[in-house]
Design an enzyme around this catalytic site. Structure first.
Site, PDB file in Angstrom:
ATOM      1  N   ASP A 304       0.926  -1.098  -0.139  1.00 55.57           N
ATOM      2  CA  ASP A 304      -0.001  -0.038  -0.109  1.00 55.57           C
ATOM      3  C   ASP A 304       0.874   1.353   0.018  1.00 55.57           C
ATOM      4  O   ASP A 304       1.731   1.514   1.066  1.00 55.57           O
ATOM      5  CB  ASP A 304      -0.672   0.034   1.096  1.00 55.57           C
ATOM      6  CG  ASP A 304      -2.127   0.730   1.016  1.00 55.57           C
ATOM      7  OD1 ASP A 304      -2.508   1.289  -0.013  1.00 55.57           O
ATOM      8  OD2 ASP A 304      -2.978   0.837   2.017  1.00 55.57           O
ATOM      9  N   LYS A 353      -8.105  -1.795   3.619  1.00 56.19           N
ATOM     10  CA  LYS A 353      -7.529  -0.512   3.825  1.00 56.19           C
ATOM     11  C   LYS A 353      -7.441  -0.036   5.470  1.00 56.19           C
ATOM     12  O   LYS A 353      -6.508   0.519   5.798  1.00 56.19           O
ATOM     13  CB  LYS A 353      -8.287   0.734   3.137  1.00 56.19           C
ATOM     14  CG  LYS A 353      -7.583   1.843   2.602  1.00 56.19           C
ATOM     15  CD  LYS A 353      -6.469   1.625   1.865  1.00 56.19           C
ATOM     16  CE  LYS A 353      -6.393   2.621   0.570  1.00 56.19           C
ATOM     17  NZ  LYS A 353      -5.151   2.342  -0.195  1.00 56.19           N
ATOM     18  N   LYS A 394      -8.869  14.199  -2.909  1.00 56.53           N
ATOM     19  CA  LYS A 394      -9.112  13.312  -1.563  1.00 56.53           C
ATOM     20  C   LYS A 394      -9.190  14.319  -0.257  1.00 56.53           C
ATOM     21  O   LYS A 394      -8.200  15.349  -0.306  1.00 56.53           O
ATOM     22  CB  LYS A 394      -8.110  12.120  -1.227  1.00 56.53           C
ATOM     23  CG  LYS A 394      -8.601  11.470  -0.092  1.00 56.53           C
ATOM     24  CD  LYS A 394      -8.075  10.056  -0.078  1.00 56.53           C
ATOM     25  CE  LYS A 394      -6.823   9.875   0.759  1.00 56.53           C
ATOM     26  NZ  LYS A 394      -6.365   8.645   0.271  1.00 56.53           N
ATOM     27  N   LYS A 466       2.746   2.012   3.165  1.00 57.99           N
ATOM     28  CA  LYS A 466       1.954   2.093   4.495  1.00 57.99           C
ATOM     29  C   LYS A 466       2.127   1.005   5.604  1.00 57.99           C
ATOM     30  O   LYS A 466       2.230   1.307   6.832  1.00 57.99           O
ATOM     31  CB  LYS A 466       0.469   2.058   4.097  1.00 57.99           C
ATOM     32  CG  LYS A 466      -0.248   3.513   4.105  1.00 57.99           C
ATOM     33  CD  LYS A 466      -1.593   3.532   4.420  1.00 57.99           C
ATOM     34  CE  LYS A 466      -2.505   3.476   3.226  1.00 57.99           C
ATOM     35  NZ  LYS A 466      -2.333   4.578   2.310  1.00 57.99           N
TER      36      LYS A 466
HETATM   37  P1  NAI Z   1      -8.304   3.056  -9.580  1.00 52.28           P
HETATM   38  O1  NAI Z   1      -9.777   2.507  -9.381  1.00 52.28           O
HETATM   39  O2  NAI Z   1      -8.628   4.362 -10.618  1.00 52.28           O
HETATM   40  O3  NAI Z   1      -7.656   2.273 -10.644  1.00 52.28           O
HETATM   41  C1  NAI Z   1      -7.294   0.929 -10.305  1.00 52.28           C
HETATM   42  C2  NAI Z   1      -7.526  -0.040 -11.652  1.00 52.28           C
HETATM   43  O4  NAI Z   1      -7.430  -1.265 -11.546  1.00 52.28           O
HETATM   44  C3  NAI Z   1      -8.893   0.474 -12.702  1.00 52.28           C
HETATM   45  O5  NAI Z   1      -8.595   0.920 -13.738  1.00 52.28           O
HETATM   46  C4  NAI Z   1      -9.552  -1.213 -12.687  1.00 52.28           C
HETATM   47  O6  NAI Z   1     -10.346  -1.256 -13.635  1.00 52.28           O
HETATM   48  C5  NAI Z   1      -8.161  -2.069 -12.640  1.00 52.28           C
HETATM   49  N1  NAI Z   1      -8.319  -3.303 -12.032  1.00 52.28           N
HETATM   50  C6  NAI Z   1      -9.190  -3.592 -11.028  1.00 52.28           C
HETATM   51  N2  NAI Z   1      -8.922  -4.943 -10.718  1.00 52.28           N
HETATM   52  C7  NAI Z   1      -7.902  -5.461 -11.577  1.00 52.28           C
HETATM   53  C8  NAI Z   1      -7.138  -6.743 -11.723  1.00 52.28           C
HETATM   54  N3  NAI Z   1      -7.414  -7.834 -11.205  1.00 52.28           N
HETATM   55  N4  NAI Z   1      -6.313  -6.557 -12.781  1.00 52.28           N
HETATM   56  C9  NAI Z   1      -5.846  -5.509 -13.473  1.00 52.28           C
HETATM   57  N5  NAI Z   1      -6.599  -4.289 -13.264  1.00 52.28           N
HETATM   58  C10 NAI Z   1      -7.586  -4.131 -12.559  1.00 52.28           C
HETATM   59  O7  NAI Z   1      -7.362   3.293  -8.554  1.00 52.28           O
HETATM   60  P2  NAI Z   1      -6.281   4.376  -8.257  1.00 52.28           P
HETATM   61  O8  NAI Z   1      -6.737   5.578  -7.550  1.00 52.28           O
HETATM   62  O9  NAI Z   1      -5.668   4.236  -9.418  1.00 52.28           O
HETATM   63  O10 NAI Z   1      -5.543   3.367  -7.006  1.00 52.28           O
HETATM   64  C11 NAI Z   1      -5.142   2.361  -7.301  1.00 52.28           C
HETATM   65  C12 NAI Z   1      -4.745   1.464  -5.995  1.00 52.28           C
HETATM   66  O11 NAI Z   1      -3.730   2.296  -5.360  1.00 52.28           O
HETATM   67  C13 NAI Z   1      -5.956   1.268  -5.185  1.00 52.28           C
HETATM   68  O12 NAI Z   1      -5.857  -0.006  -4.647  1.00 52.28           O
HETATM   69  C14 NAI Z   1      -5.498   2.063  -4.123  1.00 52.28           C
HETATM   70  O13 NAI Z   1      -6.140   1.895  -2.857  1.00 52.28           O
HETATM   71  C15 NAI Z   1      -4.034   2.203  -4.067  1.00 52.28           C
HETATM   72  N6  NAI Z   1      -3.505   3.552  -3.404  1.00 52.28           N
HETATM   73  C16 NAI Z   1      -3.679   4.517  -3.816  1.00 52.28           C
HETATM   74  C17 NAI Z   1      -3.225   5.717  -3.341  1.00 52.28           C
HETATM   75  C18 NAI Z   1      -3.383   6.956  -4.100  1.00 52.28           C
HETATM   76  O14 NAI Z   1      -3.933   7.381  -5.218  1.00 52.28           O
HETATM   77  N7  NAI Z   1      -3.028   8.014  -3.163  1.00 52.28           N
HETATM   78  C19 NAI Z   1      -2.428   5.589  -2.171  1.00 52.28           C
HETATM   79  C20 NAI Z   1      -2.333   4.434  -1.612  1.00 52.28           C
HETATM   80  C21 NAI Z   1      -2.896   3.233  -2.183  1.00 52.28           C
END
Ligand code: NAI
Length: 510
Positions: A304, A353, A394, A466
């Site tokens: 994370d 989370k 956020k 994290k």
């Molecule tokens: P998002 O939801 O915009 O992007 C995630 C992408 O993963 C989506 O396009 C989705 O279609 C795809 N996806 C889901 N399951 C999948 C799989 N099995 N295989 C391939 N693709 C898959 O989310 P975001 O904002 O980009 O965040 C991504 C991750 O990073 C989340 O888990 C979030 O909790 C983690 N994260 C983000 C932080 C931040 O943005 N500041 C901080 C800490 C962690």
């Protein structure tokens, strides 16, 4: 800051060849033992030889969740910087940068000059590191949108910059990915149309084939695979399934339903000799995965990204506890409106989370027995709500209440508003750059020993994570500046330079 061509260390303990930097290093610490009621502190030192490869080669990054907010923003940031793009906004013309990345935008104190002034260099100047412009990017997503469409969906990049990146990014299309509706929120189902079908083992083989294809197609020396896809629920760790490499292999072939998509990605990456980094909270890196990484001699790191609220927490609580104040209640609220927030609005994914956000003060609390009795912890609550309107911007609100002198109380309230992905993307870059560097670093105790790499669980990346995964049986450090000092001092050790102590006795001793 000085702009340096090369940094050359002049010391009898360093040797440069065309391929390597060799450092003879004395690692010093203090062994503490108990003698009745007394503590006996005994300094010790151990000699190490450290070798850092100077040839970086061609490096590829494969993002799982490439089409998400982080994936599309990472790609946009790399391209914007590579092409040195500027774009117009209502505040005028703006240029690309890598603010928020420790490797690209932070400095390390190297030493002092003849006049006694500190000399700083950019972290990426300390040792040879891959340049972000040279990274080749690919990845997977369950959503079929190309990267230009994903960037529009994410609503993070300024419109004029989107227009400049559109052509190049529309040619980038995520590879089909593994979708298991049991692991991510039901509200993600409508975007899951770009899928690898078949059993878990068949999916694993396809991911391996994808990595191989990407590597061959681009003639890459190294590929790093990083999960920035949706947060999964925790898998239910079962004896006989997740506990060893052999059992995991059997369970994978038997299509065991508790093997998560992220674990399949991890196994495929490791078996292709690639470092695997978990940027989300779930427990992908089960014992069997770690064992396989150890056997194959590749790194795993997680869990994370530590981007905003937790990063500040790991500074503030460290400050309070080390100031002799006693945090007794820490309450953190978040609301966000991006797809990550939507996924986290489901209880099982929120729980993942909540777990990574909850343990981040433990090491600081446990370091101070004057303030806290054995086992005593502050009340610590984390709330996350999905509010679509705020999108990727956020909000994090934190209240820290501490006991101060004679049981008075002190309450600090912090309100943090930030584009989530613009904080996370530089971390993705740093994870890749540092993981690639550490893969070129090896150690031995004496000249007759074989060189060996760092432990497969790459805990020096903890600054960026994290809930840092550490080698079994070793302490977890969450305090941010200790984590940062760890990175700086390992880099210094590779150059046979002593750790930064900040004592500056030159200015204190007559
Ligand atoms: P998002 O939801 O915009 O992007 C995630 C992408 O993963 C989506 O396009 C989705 O279609 C795809 N996806 C889901 N399951 C999948 C799989 N099995 N295989 C391939 N693709 C898959 O989310 P975001 O904002 O980009 O965040 C991504 C991750 O990073 C989340 O888990 C979030 O909790 C983690 N994260 C983000 C932080 C931040 O943005 N500041 C901080 C800490 C962690």
């Amino acid at each position: 800051m000085d702009t340096l061509g090369n940094l050359i260390v002049s010391s009898p303990n360093i040797k440069y060849t065309d391929d390597f930097i060799y450092s003879d290093y004395e690692y010093k610490d203090t062994l503490v033992t108990r003698n009745g009621n007394d503590l006996v502190a005994k300094p010790y030192q151990s000699s190490l030889q450290i070798r850092t490869g100077r040839r970086i080669g061609k490096v590829g990054v494969m993002l799982v969740g490439w089409g998400g907010n982080n994936g599309s923003t990472f790609t946009a940031a790399v391209l914007a910087n590579r092409h040195q793009l500027s774009w117009n906004t209502r505040n005028g013309k703006l240029d690309s940068n890598w603010f928020g990345s420790i490797t690209q935008a932070s400095t390390v104190r190297l030493g002092l000059d003849e006049k006694g002034n500190d000399v700083f260099v950019g972290m990426s100047q300390v040792l040879p590191m891959v340049h972000p412009d040279d990274l080749v990017i690919d990845g997977w997503d369950i959503s079929p949108l190309n990267l230009a469409e994903s960037m529009v969906r994410a609503k993070v990049i300024e419109y004029d910059l989107q227009m400049k990146l559109k052509k190049e990014m529309s040619a980038m299309k995520p590879r089909p990915a593994i979708y298991d509706p049991d692991f991510i929120a039901a509200n993600q189902a409508d975007r899951a149309t770009n899928l690898i079908r078949g059993t878990r083992y068949e999916q694993y083989l396809q991911i391996r084939a994808d990595i191989k294809d990407f590597r061959d197609e681009n003639d890459l020396d190294k590929v790093i695979v990083l999960w920035t896809a949706n947060t999964e629920r925790f898998c239910e760790v079962k004896p006989g399934v997740h506990d060893s490499d052999v059992n995991l292999e059997k369970a994978l072939r038997a299509n065991d339903p508790e093997i998560s998509p992220s674990t399949i990605f991890a196994l495929a990456a490791i078996d292709e000799g690639c470092c695997y980094i978990n940027g989300s909270p779930q427990n992908t890196l089960v014992a069997g995965v770690v064992e396989r990484a150890e056997k194959r001699g590749v790194f795993v790191a997680g869990d994370d990204f530590k981007s905003g609220q937790t990063k500040l927490k790991s500074v503030l609580v460290d400050f309070l506890v080390s100031a002799g104040l006693k945090p007794v209640s820490i309450v953190s609220y978040n609301h966000l409106g991006n797809n990550d927030g939507k996924n986290l609005s489901a209880p099982k994914q929120f729980r993942s989370k909540e777990i990574t956000k909850s343990n981040v003060v433990d090491d600081m609390v446990e370091s101070n027995r004057i303030l806290y009795a054995q086992g005593e912890k502050p009340d610590h609550v984390v709330v996350i709500k999905y509010v679509p309107y705020v999108g990727d911007s956020k909000r994090a609100m934190d209240e820290y209440t501490s006991e101060i002198l004679l049981h008075g109380t002190n309450t600090i309230v912090v309100h943090n508003t930030c584009e989530d992905s613009l904080l996370a993307v530089p971390l993705i870059l740093d994870l890749v750059v540092l993981a690639e560097l550490f893969a070129r670093v090896s150690f031995r105790r004496q000249a007759t020993d074989e060189w060996s790499g760092m432990h497969a669980v790459l805990s020096p990346l903890a600054y960026l994570l994290k809930a840092p995964l550490v080698p079994p049986g070793t302490p977890v450090v969450n305090a941010l500046f200790k984590q940062r000092a760890c990175i700086d001092n390992i880099l210094r050790a590779c150059l046979a330079l002593p750790p930064a102590t900040h004592m500056q006795l030159e200015h204190k001793v007559p």
